[in-house]
Design a protein around this motif. Structure first.
Motif, PDB file in Angstrom:
ATOM      1  N   ILE A   1     -41.033 -13.537  15.282  1.00 21.02           N
ATOM      2  CA  ILE A   1     -39.811 -12.956  14.598  1.00 21.02           C
ATOM      3  C   ILE A   1     -39.914 -13.384  13.110  1.00 21.02           C
ATOM      4  CG2 ILE A   1     -38.269 -14.704  15.497  1.00 21.02           C
ATOM      5  CD1 ILE A   1     -36.164 -12.717  15.484  1.00 21.02           C
ATOM      6  N   GLN A   2     -39.516 -12.679  12.314  1.00 24.95           N
ATOM      7  CA  GLN A   2     -39.342 -13.127  10.862  1.00 24.95           C
ATOM      8  C   GLN A   2     -38.212 -12.425  10.052  1.00 24.95           C
ATOM      9  OE1 GLN A   2     -42.851 -11.861   8.691  1.00 24.95           O
ATOM     10  NE2 GLN A   2     -42.189 -12.941   6.705  1.00 24.95           N
ATOM     11  N   GLU A   3     -37.377 -13.291   9.453  1.00 21.85           N
ATOM     12  CA  GLU A   3     -36.307 -12.636   8.777  1.00 21.85           C
ATOM     13  C   GLU A   3     -36.103 -12.854   7.381  1.00 21.85           C
ATOM     14  OE1 GLU A   3     -32.195 -13.568  10.931  1.00 21.85           O
ATOM     15  OE2 GLU A   3     -33.472 -14.624  12.319  1.00 21.85           O
ATOM     16  N   SER A   4     -35.910 -11.943   6.771  1.00 18.68           N
ATOM     17  CA  SER A   4     -35.610 -12.022   5.315  1.00 18.68           C
ATOM     18  C   SER A   4     -34.440 -11.322   4.725  1.00 18.68           C
ATOM     19  CB  SER A   4     -36.765 -11.437   4.395  1.00 18.68           C
ATOM     20  OG  SER A   4     -37.046 -10.055   4.820  1.00 18.68           O
ATOM     21  N   SER A   5     -34.024 -11.739   3.674  1.00 22.98           N
ATOM     22  CA  SER A   5     -32.697 -10.930   2.880  1.00 22.98           C
ATOM     23  C   SER A   5     -32.789 -11.016   1.403  1.00 22.98           C
ATOM     24  CB  SER A   5     -31.398 -11.919   3.332  1.00 22.98           C
ATOM     25  OG  SER A   5     -31.616 -13.381   2.927  1.00 22.98           O
TER      26      SER A   5
ATOM     27  N   THR B   1     -28.731 -13.670  17.093  1.00 21.21           N
ATOM     28  CA  THR B   1     -28.768 -14.863  17.669  1.00 21.21           C
ATOM     29  C   THR B   1     -29.729 -14.631  18.986  1.00 21.21           C
ATOM     30  OG1 THR B   1     -26.817 -15.852  16.918  1.00 21.21           O
ATOM     31  CG2 THR B   1     -27.923 -16.724  18.945  1.00 21.21           C
ATOM     32  N   ALA B   2     -29.329 -13.462  19.587  1.00 23.99           N
ATOM     33  CA  ALA B   2     -30.078 -13.073  20.806  1.00 23.99           C
ATOM     34  C   ALA B   2     -31.841 -12.839  20.529  1.00 23.99           C
ATOM     35  CB  ALA B   2     -29.374 -11.963  21.568  1.00 23.99           C
ATOM     36  N   LEU B   3     -31.911 -12.194  19.298  1.00 24.21           N
ATOM     37  CA  LEU B   3     -33.377 -11.796  19.069  1.00 24.21           C
ATOM     38  C   LEU B   3     -33.917 -13.019  18.572  1.00 24.21           C
ATOM     39  CD1 LEU B   3     -32.848  -8.748  16.740  1.00 24.21           C
ATOM     40  CD2 LEU B   3     -34.119  -8.861  18.827  1.00 24.21           C
ATOM     41  N   ARG B   4     -33.181 -14.172  18.062  1.00 24.35           N
ATOM     42  CA  ARG B   4     -33.994 -15.415  17.509  1.00 24.35           C
ATOM     43  C   ARG B   4     -34.335 -16.283  18.787  1.00 24.35           C
ATOM     44  NH1 ARG B   4     -29.389 -15.937  14.188  1.00 24.35           N
ATOM     45  NH2 ARG B   4     -29.774 -15.080  11.928  1.00 24.35           N
TER      46      ARG B   4
ATOM     47  N   ASP C   1     -34.848 -14.983  21.833  1.00 20.62           N
ATOM     48  CA  ASP C   1     -35.325 -13.933  22.902  1.00 20.62           C
ATOM     49  C   ASP C   1     -34.556 -13.984  24.032  1.00 20.62           C
ATOM     50  OD1 ASP C   1     -37.217 -12.128  23.593  1.00 20.62           O
ATOM     51  OD2 ASP C   1     -38.536 -13.612  24.479  1.00 20.62           O
ATOM     52  N   VAL C   2     -33.262 -13.793  24.094  1.00 17.96           N
ATOM     53  CA  VAL C   2     -32.433 -13.564  25.251  1.00 17.96           C
ATOM     54  C   VAL C   2     -32.644 -12.427  26.207  1.00 17.96           C
ATOM     55  CG1 VAL C   2     -30.102 -13.523  26.259  1.00 17.96           C
ATOM     56  CG2 VAL C   2     -30.352 -14.898  24.284  1.00 17.96           C
ATOM     57  N   LEU C   3     -32.854 -12.887  27.394  1.00 14.98           N
ATOM     58  CA  LEU C   3     -33.406 -11.674  28.475  1.00 14.98           C
ATOM     59  C   LEU C   3     -34.587 -10.654  27.915  1.00 14.98           C
ATOM     60  CD1 LEU C   3     -29.593 -10.153  29.195  1.00 14.98           C
ATOM     61  CD2 LEU C   3     -31.031 -11.701  30.570  1.00 14.98           C
ATOM     62  N   LYS C   4     -35.582 -11.460  27.227  1.00 21.14           N
ATOM     63  CA  LYS C   4     -36.686 -11.011  26.636  1.00 21.14           C
ATOM     64  C   LYS C   4     -36.390  -9.487  25.821  1.00 21.14           C
ATOM     65  CE  LYS C   4     -39.280 -13.872  29.154  1.00 21.14           C
ATOM     66  NZ  LYS C   4     -39.897 -14.884  28.422  1.00 21.14           N
ATOM     67  N   ILE C   5     -35.407  -9.779  24.919  1.00 21.43           N
ATOM     68  CA  ILE C   5     -34.984  -8.628  24.120  1.00 21.43           C
ATOM     69  C   ILE C   5     -36.070  -8.314  23.285  1.00 21.43           C
ATOM     70  CG2 ILE C   5     -34.066 -10.195  22.622  1.00 21.43           C
ATOM     71  CD1 ILE C   5     -31.860  -8.269  21.988  1.00 21.43           C
ATOM     72  N   ARG C   6     -37.215  -9.234  22.708  1.00 25.17           N
ATOM     73  CA  ARG C   6     -37.884  -8.870  22.046  1.00 25.17           C
ATOM     74  C   ARG C   6     -39.163  -8.202  22.548  1.00 25.17           C
ATOM     75  NH1 ARG C   6     -37.590 -14.390  19.430  1.00 25.17           N
ATOM     76  NH2 ARG C   6     -39.784 -14.802  20.082  1.00 25.17           N
ATOM     77  N   SER C   7     -39.334  -8.245  23.673  1.00 27.87           N
ATOM     78  CA  SER C   7     -40.049  -7.426  24.534  1.00 27.87           C
ATOM     79  C   SER C   7     -39.727  -6.141  24.861  1.00 27.87           C
ATOM     80  CB  SER C   7     -40.244  -8.187  25.835  1.00 27.87           C
ATOM     81  OG  SER C   7     -40.710  -9.445  25.643  1.00 27.87           O
ATOM     82  N   ARG C   8     -38.693  -5.643  24.247  1.00 22.48           N
ATOM     83  CA  ARG C   8     -38.275  -4.345  24.929  1.00 22.48           C
ATOM     84  C   ARG C   8     -38.323  -3.411  23.553  1.00 22.48           C
ATOM     85  NH1 ARG C   8     -35.264  -4.311  29.659  1.00 22.48           N
ATOM     86  NH2 ARG C   8     -34.753  -6.478  30.329  1.00 22.48           N
ATOM     87  N   GLN C   9     -38.162  -2.057  23.801  1.00 22.21           N
ATOM     88  CA  GLN C   9     -38.334  -1.309  22.457  1.00 22.21           C
ATOM     89  C   GLN C   9     -37.321  -1.041  21.802  1.00 22.21           C
ATOM     90  OE1 GLN C   9     -39.395   1.266  26.077  1.00 22.21           O
ATOM     91  NE2 GLN C   9     -41.145   1.776  24.993  1.00 22.21           N
TER      92      GLN C   9
END
Length: 350
Positions: free
Chosen positions: A32-36, A150-153, A155-163
């Motif tokens: 995961i990568q974040e920028s602003s 926060t959930a993405l950071r 990876d709560v419930l493998k959220i990053r594995s989903r579409q």
């Protein structure tokens, strides 16, 4: 109102003065990568077409930056105008490559004075779902979607594995949570008012509070009711952006929406009964006042009669020359007044 089809000029119609700020979250299963930044060019290089890109836009003031974002993701010009129209009605709109949702978020006015009634404020949120991106446009700098970040950071419930449509459903579910908490608070306030009306409190104008809650109810109804018919657009089988494996999450969001719609209907019925009860209480209160005035008048009618008799200017009136006539008159009038008062008390007429 000007015809927006005859103008290429972009104008933000809201009253938020928040400067435009962008936050980009690009993620895959493993990273995961974040920028602003304040401009699209400052975060553009972080975009990755092989990953899922969630771009949050806070503040609609910089219309040129929003134009650049929509141009990059091939968002239609009319949709761009809808994003900048803070008073746009709630809608769900399907396009060939993306889906557009325009919704309202509700929050209490924390800057009201002590003498002001509770006020419900709203801001528009636009969510756009694409094949590998999700765009969210908010009028103000807010932490509303921070729990999703926060959930993405983590990876709560493998959220990053989903579409992307799963992220879309999570964001939509957050909006539904806002609706549930807001309409529930209105429903609780209406129930409290109903209890106060049943006790017929004196010297407290509940009618003003009823009107304030009615305005909040109408604001929510106007924003949420269109979803009743339009939400099915997300669930039909021809929608290629909503994958079959994630439809259960959208059904869950629909359950929350149905709860909100049912609560809105309950609030409507409660408001209607409160208005009737308020009018009845006012009539009852007025009847009680008239009853007291009638009792007072009835007590003084015979006393007025006696005062009129003894006030006549006839020459021969035995009581006028009697030494105790004045005291006798007061005694008679007092006895009559007490008798009438006791009669009303025995009949429970006051």
């Amino acid at each position: 109102m000007k015809n927006n089809l005859l103008s290429e000029k972009l104008i933000y119609t809201g009253d938020s003065l928040a400067p435009t700020h962008l936050h980009l979250c690009t993620y895959s299963t493993t990273e995961i990568q974040e920028s602003s930044g304040n401009t699209f060019q400052s975060i553009k290089d972080t975009l990755d077409n092989t990953h899922i890109n969630w771009l949050q836009v806070h503040g609609m003031k910089d219309t040129e930056t929003i134009r650049e974002i929509c141009s990059h993701f091939e968002i239609d010009f009319l949709v761009l105008q809808d994003i900048l129209n803070a008073n746009h009605p709630t809608k769900i709109e399907e396009h060939d490559k993306y889906i557009v949702l325009i919704l309202k978020l509700f929050y209490p006015n924390t800057h009201k004075g002590e003498d002001e009634l509770d006020e419900l404020l709203q801001q528009q949120v636009c969510i756009i779902l694409g094949s590998n991106y999700v765009l969210t446009f908010l009028e103000k700098e807010t932490d509303f979607f921070d729990d999703v970040n926060t959930a993405l950071r983590n990876d709560v419930l493998k959220i990053r594995s989903r579409q992307t449509d799963y992220l879309f459903s999570v964001l939509l579910n957050s909006v539904m949570g806002n609706y549930i908490s807001t309409i529930s608070s209105i429903d609780d306030a209406l129930e409290d008012l109903e209890e106060e009306l049943l006790t017929i409190t004196e010297g407290y104008d509940i009618g003003i509070q009823i009107q304030a809650l009615r305005r909040q109810y109408m604001l929510m109804k106007k924003a949420i009711l269109p979803l009743k018919e339009q939400y099915v657009k997300l669930l039909h089988a021809e929608n290629l952006l909503i994958h079959k494996v994630n439809r259960a999450f959208f059904n869950d969001v629909n359950d929350h929406l149905q709860f909100v719609l049912q609560t809105i209907e309950i609030c409507r019925e409660t408001l209607s009964s409160l208005v009737d009860l308020y009018i009845s209480n006012n009539d009852l209160r007025m009847n009680n006042i008239m009853k007291r005035l009638t009792i007072v008048s009835t007590i003084f009618i015979p006393l007025t009669f006696l005062a009129g008799v003894w006030g006549m200017n006839y020459k021969w009136m035995p009581e006028l020359d009697w030494r105790y006539g004045y005291l006798f008159a007061w005694l008679v009038m007092g006895i009559i007044g007490i008798i009438v008062y006791l009669f009303f008390k025995k009949k429970n007429w006051y």
